[in-house]
Design an enzyme around this catalytic site. Sequence first.
Site, mmCIF file in Angstrom:
data_model
loop_
_atom_site.group_PDB
_atom_site.id
_atom_site.type_symbol
_atom_site.label_atom_id
_atom_site.label_comp_id
_atom_site.label_asym_id
_atom_site.label_seq_id
_atom_site.Cartn_x
_atom_site.Cartn_y
_atom_site.Cartn_z
ATOM 1 N N ILE A 208 -25.357 -25.485 -30.574
ATOM 2 C CA ILE A 208 -24.189 -25.896 -30.390
ATOM 3 C C ILE A 208 -22.763 -24.927 -30.623
ATOM 4 C CG2 ILE A 208 -22.441 -27.359 -28.589
ATOM 5 C CD1 ILE A 208 -25.103 -26.743 -27.654
ATOM 6 N N HIS A 209 -22.238 -24.108 -30.613
ATOM 7 C CA HIS A 209 -21.095 -23.874 -31.603
ATOM 8 C C HIS A 209 -19.785 -23.270 -30.908
ATOM 9 C CE1 HIS A 209 -23.054 -19.890 -31.216
ATOM 10 N NE2 HIS A 209 -21.760 -19.620 -31.550
ATOM 11 N N ARG A 210 -20.060 -22.865 -29.790
ATOM 12 C CA ARG A 210 -19.197 -21.947 -29.034
ATOM 13 C C ARG A 210 -17.453 -22.870 -28.786
ATOM 14 N NH1 ARG A 210 -19.308 -16.574 -27.665
ATOM 15 N NH2 ARG A 210 -21.352 -16.816 -27.891
#
Length: 363
Positions: A208-210
């Site tokens: 999860i990084h966006r």
Amino acid sequence: MKIITIVGARPQFVKAAVVSRAIEEFNANKGDCNIEEWIVHTGQHYDENMSAVFFDQMNIPKPHYNLEINSLSHGAMTGKMLERIEEVLLSERPDWVLVYGDTNSTIAGALAAKKLHIKVAHVEAGLRSFNMRMPEEVNRILTDRISDVLFCPTQTAVDNLKNEGHDTIDIKQVLCGDVMYDAALFYADRANRPVTVTEDAGFVLSTIHRQENTDDKEKLTCIFEALKVIARNQKVILPLHPRTIKKLENFGIVPDSNIQILEPVGYFEMIWLLINCSCVITDSGGLQKEAFFFKKPCITVREETEWVELIHNKVNFLTGSDKHKIVETFNRIKKVHIDFSMNLYGEGDTGRRIVEELVGFEL
């Protein structure tokens, strides 16, 4: 023939490794033309795990320039990159500037080259999420419009360009396949278990990084609540971007104890995780494809994706950040057979095709 390759983010290092290897093979086999490649690392991903480990593991030629531009706003970062890349191009005077994907490094490199009348080649052209709130979408569209050659990974990408009127513009389009598929084939036998992972198989791999998720407290909370539910019955392994860790701390979100948080891993470690996991849950663009390469179902916690062919072929499932939809989709795909037999991303020779197209264009 001189090429300057602009990279700055982890996926770009993997893509550049494929083309750099193809350049070396071309030079070894073609005596009448030699390609000189210089790599410029903008510094967008800059710490050891986010950057240097990729160059070391994948034998990518060390960057000739490291601009060390990071931790700035989009405008400040892109502007600084544009200024510094222009200095490099004025000094080196390449025949081509090669850019990858959709980051700030991509648009800065393309724009600097175009203003100096240096030809631009865009690898992974034509992708569209149709969400102009995404900085990546803006970068893609602008880079495609000012490039001289567009290397498209899929027919969908070619169709997107046609729908935007690119057939009426003097820009060459090449349907060449996906460099990430080349990488997956070439590096699969070098997969390496992360040192802190004890599970042999069957876990859920998540990233999860966006920004659309990490900057929104409600969305980030819902995603981690879904992972918590899933982790009750199945281990979740989550290599986590430093920026996401900071957001979790700022929002007071505490991941469940059965979610194993890892520091960002190298490409070979990520391949091991992909090979041995049962399912992928991500908001990454590249990981959606890599899940397909290694025949793993993928849940994408976004409202849209650039890789629509994965959705159409029912190997990837869009859920957004909705907790219940994520959990319901996860439970459903565990019970069904998913067909991964279709060929969506070429034959694994994309790097070679890119190099030969550049040489042919030049001649």
